[in-house]
Design a protein around this motif. Structure first.
Motif, short mmCIF file in Angstrom:
data_model
loop_
_atom_site.label_atom_id
_atom_site.label_comp_id
_atom_site.label_asym_id
_atom_site.label_seq_id
_atom_site.Cartn_x
_atom_site.Cartn_y
_atom_site.Cartn_z
N CYS A 77 0.82 -1.22 0.00
CA CYS A 77 0.00 0.00 0.00
C CYS A 77 0.85 1.26 0.00
O CYS A 77 0.58 2.21 -0.75
CB CYS A 77 -0.93 0.00 1.21
SG CYS A 77 -2.02 -1.42 1.31
N HIS A 78 1.88 1.30 0.84
CA HIS A 78 2.69 2.51 0.96
C HIS A 78 3.60 2.73 -0.24
O HIS A 78 4.19 3.80 -0.36
CB HIS A 78 3.51 2.47 2.25
CG HIS A 78 2.72 2.88 3.45
ND1 HIS A 78 3.21 2.82 4.74
CD2 HIS A 78 1.46 3.39 3.57
CE1 HIS A 78 2.29 3.25 5.59
NE2 HIS A 78 1.23 3.59 4.89
N GLN A 79 3.68 1.75 -1.12
CA GLN A 79 4.34 2.00 -2.40
C GLN A 79 3.31 2.50 -3.42
O GLN A 79 3.58 3.42 -4.19
CB GLN A 79 5.02 0.74 -2.93
CG GLN A 79 5.86 0.98 -4.19
CD GLN A 79 6.42 -0.30 -4.76
OE1 GLN A 79 5.68 -1.22 -5.09
NE2 GLN A 79 7.74 -0.36 -4.87
N ARG A 80 2.12 1.92 -3.40
CA ARG A 80 1.07 2.33 -4.35
C ARG A 80 0.75 3.81 -4.21
O ARG A 80 0.53 4.51 -5.21
CB ARG A 80 -0.19 1.50 -4.14
CG ARG A 80 -0.06 0.05 -4.54
CD ARG A 80 -1.30 -0.74 -4.18
NE ARG A 80 -2.47 -0.32 -4.93
CZ ARG A 80 -3.70 -0.77 -4.70
NH1 ARG A 80 -3.91 -1.66 -3.74
NH2 ARG A 80 -4.71 -0.35 -5.43
N VAL A 81 0.71 4.31 -2.98
CA VAL A 81 0.29 5.70 -2.78
C VAL A 81 1.41 6.70 -3.05
O VAL A 81 1.19 7.91 -2.93
CB VAL A 81 -0.29 5.90 -1.35
CG1 VAL A 81 -1.49 5.02 -1.13
CG2 VAL A 81 0.76 5.66 -0.27
N GLN A 82 2.59 6.22 -3.45
CA GLN A 82 3.65 7.14 -3.87
C GLN A 82 3.43 7.68 -5.28
O GLN A 82 4.16 8.55 -5.74
CB GLN A 82 5.01 6.45 -3.78
CG GLN A 82 5.47 6.17 -2.37
CD GLN A 82 6.81 5.46 -2.32
OE1 GLN A 82 7.71 5.74 -3.12
NE2 GLN A 82 6.95 4.52 -1.40
N LYS A 83 2.44 7.13 -5.97
CA LYS A 83 2.07 7.60 -7.32
C LYS A 83 3.23 7.49 -8.30
O LYS A 83 3.50 8.40 -9.09
CB LYS A 83 1.54 9.04 -7.25
CG LYS A 83 0.29 9.20 -6.40
CD LYS A 83 -0.18 10.63 -6.31
CE LYS A 83 0.67 11.43 -5.37
NZ LYS A 83 0.14 12.79 -5.10
N ILE A 84 3.94 6.35 -8.26
CA ILE A 84 5.07 6.15 -9.16
C ILE A 84 4.78 5.09 -10.21
O ILE A 84 5.60 4.87 -11.11
CB ILE A 84 6.34 5.75 -8.38
CG1 ILE A 84 6.13 4.45 -7.60
CG2 ILE A 84 6.77 6.89 -7.45
CD1 ILE A 84 7.38 3.93 -6.90
N GLY A 85 3.63 4.42 -10.12
CA GLY A 85 3.33 3.36 -11.07
C GLY A 85 4.03 2.06 -10.69
O GLY A 85 4.77 1.99 -9.70
N PRO A 86 3.83 1.00 -11.49
CA PRO A 86 4.35 -0.34 -11.15
C PRO A 86 5.82 -0.51 -11.53
O PRO A 86 6.18 -1.39 -12.32
CB PRO A 86 3.45 -1.27 -11.96
CG PRO A 86 3.11 -0.47 -13.18
CD PRO A 86 3.00 0.97 -12.71
N LYS A 87 6.67 0.32 -10.99
CA LYS A 87 8.07 0.33 -11.41
C LYS A 87 8.79 -0.98 -11.09
O LYS A 87 9.65 -1.43 -11.86
CB LYS A 87 8.82 1.50 -10.76
CG LYS A 87 8.32 2.87 -11.22
CD LYS A 87 8.54 3.09 -12.70
CE LYS A 87 8.22 4.51 -13.14
NZ LYS A 87 6.79 4.83 -13.09
N THR A 88 8.47 -1.61 -9.96
CA THR A 88 9.11 -2.88 -9.62
C THR A 88 8.82 -3.92 -10.69
O THR A 88 9.73 -4.60 -11.19
CB THR A 88 8.61 -3.38 -8.25
OG1 THR A 88 8.96 -2.43 -7.25
CG2 THR A 88 9.24 -4.73 -7.90
N GLY A 89 7.54 -4.04 -11.06
CA GLY A 89 7.18 -4.99 -12.11
C GLY A 89 7.81 -4.65 -13.44
O GLY A 89 8.26 -5.54 -14.19
N ASP A 90 7.87 -3.37 -13.76
CA ASP A 90 8.48 -2.95 -15.03
C ASP A 90 9.94 -3.39 -15.13
O ASP A 90 10.38 -3.87 -16.18
CB ASP A 90 8.40 -1.43 -15.18
CG ASP A 90 6.99 -0.92 -15.37
OD1 ASP A 90 6.08 -1.74 -15.64
OD2 ASP A 90 6.77 0.31 -15.22
N ILE A 91 10.68 -3.21 -14.04
CA ILE A 91 12.11 -3.56 -14.06
C ILE A 91 12.29 -5.08 -14.07
O ILE A 91 13.10 -5.62 -14.84
CB ILE A 91 12.85 -2.94 -12.86
CG1 ILE A 91 12.81 -1.41 -12.94
CG2 ILE A 91 14.28 -3.45 -12.78
CD1 ILE A 91 13.50 -0.82 -14.15
N LEU A 92 11.53 -5.81 -13.26
CA LEU A 92 11.67 -7.26 -13.23
C LEU A 92 11.33 -7.90 -14.57
O LEU A 92 11.93 -8.90 -14.97
CB LEU A 92 10.80 -7.86 -12.12
CG LEU A 92 11.22 -7.55 -10.68
CD1 LEU A 92 10.23 -8.14 -9.70
CD2 LEU A 92 12.62 -8.07 -10.39
#
Length: 447
Positions: free
Chosen positions: A348-363
């Motif tokens: 949740c605390h990553q989702r609300v940073q409004k950065i998008g799914p960057k972890t998934g994008d990189i993996l």
């Protein structure tokens, strides 16, 4: 109580804005004014009910209303408002993903800030139980538990059924909850030789050198994740070092409503970080809640503090940072090992940073890798998932995530929050066990 009048009923179509937390004003601490605002917001929530599946705070509120004589908010006793507050762990998802009435809508609903205000007023009026004060003092507990010899004793006790039952009676930690394993040496001791030497090009918002905020949890309980983060950054030829000195980011005390202690931690951390920012350093941490504290919570508590604003603008989620480098063609993609299928729970605390799914994008840059994204709360939230009073509810909240992980039939299960990952994996009997995405990325690099 009648619905608010004089405004349109439709939700706002504009992006949410966030007003500062006016905790330094005397009226913030006025209980009567607080209860009036809670009644206003609760009434709007009652008429909407979009957030009923997010956490247990909203079902608690709606049950209180539905079981009252009037079946409206005016039928709920003010003393029962605390039951709703107790179930809110300030994930912020209702504000940023569900509520149509957040600012700039004229109804100006900020449910998390109302809950935070209620927690703060209650803490100032009554304090908190010893167990809550100890559990939220993560740095002190970690330092004690990571002392050589002591660490083996504490870890052994945490695996002992009798000791866990005693811990449940004395400290309110559920005997069935998974608790941290402590390590020595800590992450900061393991990585103390990082010198930040070398050169790297700026890219996007990144300036080419970065300092790691180890965090209380990772420093003492997941030092390997901090080592993985440093290894990934080093592999990408980015000068990396540790933040010179660090105290707790303040999130555990923030969630308790102990805002004065949050200010004390701020006064220890921000001068160090601001000086490093002026020297050209960016910052990152492997715990989304800690990143969010510097990106959002402290800036909202101290909106006029220029040093906090400086640190806010230089703090990155690890995968947000790597995505900025990749966009500029500066991310290494010399992967040696496929990761196969990954089930990724987005904290949740990553989702609300409004950065998008960057972890998934990189993996997903790793050849032969497929990521299943699970955007649902783990139900852990630091202490909510270990306290005896809320452990059963936290397991209920985690169940949909556990089902999705099982359905994904993935080789790896990961979450950017080590605590959330461990909580979910516990419900799955560690089949599969939780691995941090930084650990997976390091494995893909073969370093």
């Amino acid at each position: 109580m009648a619905e608010p009048t004089g405004t349109v009923r439709e939700g706002s179509l504009e992006a949410p804005t966030r007003h500062p937390l006016d905790w330094l004003k005397p009226e913030f601490w006025d209980r009567q004014a607080l209860e009036q605002e809670m009644e206003r917001v609760f009434n709007i929530c009652h008429g909407c009910r979009r957030c009923v599946s997010l956490c247990h705070a909203f079902p608690t509120l709606f049950d209180l209303i539905d079981n009252s004589a009037s079946m409206e908010i005016d039928g709920v006793a003010k003393n029962d408002y605390a039951k709703v507050v107790e179930q809110c762990y300030l994930c912020d998802l209702c504000y940023l993903t569900k509520c149509p009435y957040v600012p700039p809508h004229p109804w100006n609903v900020d449910f998390p800030h109302v809950m935070l205000r209620a927690k703060a007023v209650a803490f100032r009026e009554h304090g908190a139980p010893l167990s809550a004060r100890v559990l939220s003092n993560t740095r002190a507990v970690g330092k004690l538990a990571s002392i050589p010899v002591v660490v083996q004793t504490i870890n052994a006790a945490n695996r002992n059924t009798t000791a866990r039952k005693l811990l449940e009676k004395t400290m309110g930690v559920d005997a069935k909850a998974r608790v941290p394993i402590y390590h020595t040496p800590t992450a900061r001791k393991r990585l103390r030789k990082l010198d930040g030497q070398g050169e790297s090009k700026p890219a996007g918002r990144t300036r080419g050198k970065i300092a790691i905020f180890a965090t209380c949890y990772c420093d003492h309980s997941e030092p390997g994740v901090v080592e993985d983060l440093a290894a990934v950054l080093t592999h990408n030829a980015i000068p990396v070092r540790l933040v010179e000195r660090e105290s707790c980011c303040g999130m555990p005390k923030f969630e308790l409503g102990d805002l004065d202690t949050v200010r004390k931690y701020k006064e220890r951390n921000i001068p160090v970080l601001a000086n490093m920012a002026r020297e050209g350093w960016d910052f990152t941490a492997a715990i989304p809640s800690c990143v969010l504290m510097f990106k959002q919570e402290l800036p909202l508590m101290f909106p006029d503090d220029q040093d906090i604003a400086l640190v806010r603008d230089r703090f990155f989620d690890p995968f947000e940072y790597l995505a900025e480098r990749h966009k500029a063609g500066l991310l290494a993609i010399d992967f040696k090992q496929s990761l196969g299928k990954i089930a990724w729970q987005v904290p949740c605390h990553q989702r609300v940073q409004k950065i998008g799914p960057k972890t998934g994008d990189i993996l997903q840059l790793v050849p032969g890798t497929e990521v299943t994204v699970i955007e649902r709360c783990s139900g852990h939230d630091g202490t909510y998932g270990v306290k005896h009073k809320t452990y059963a509810l936290s397991r209920k909240l985690a169940k949909p995530v556990e089902n999705r992980v099982a359905q994904a039939d993935a080789t790896h299960f990961t979450s950017d929050c080590p605590m959330a990952g461990s909580h979910i994996a516990h419900g799955l009997d560690d089949k599969p066990a939780a691995e941090h995405p930084l650990t997976l990325l390091r494995k893909a690099y073969g370093i």
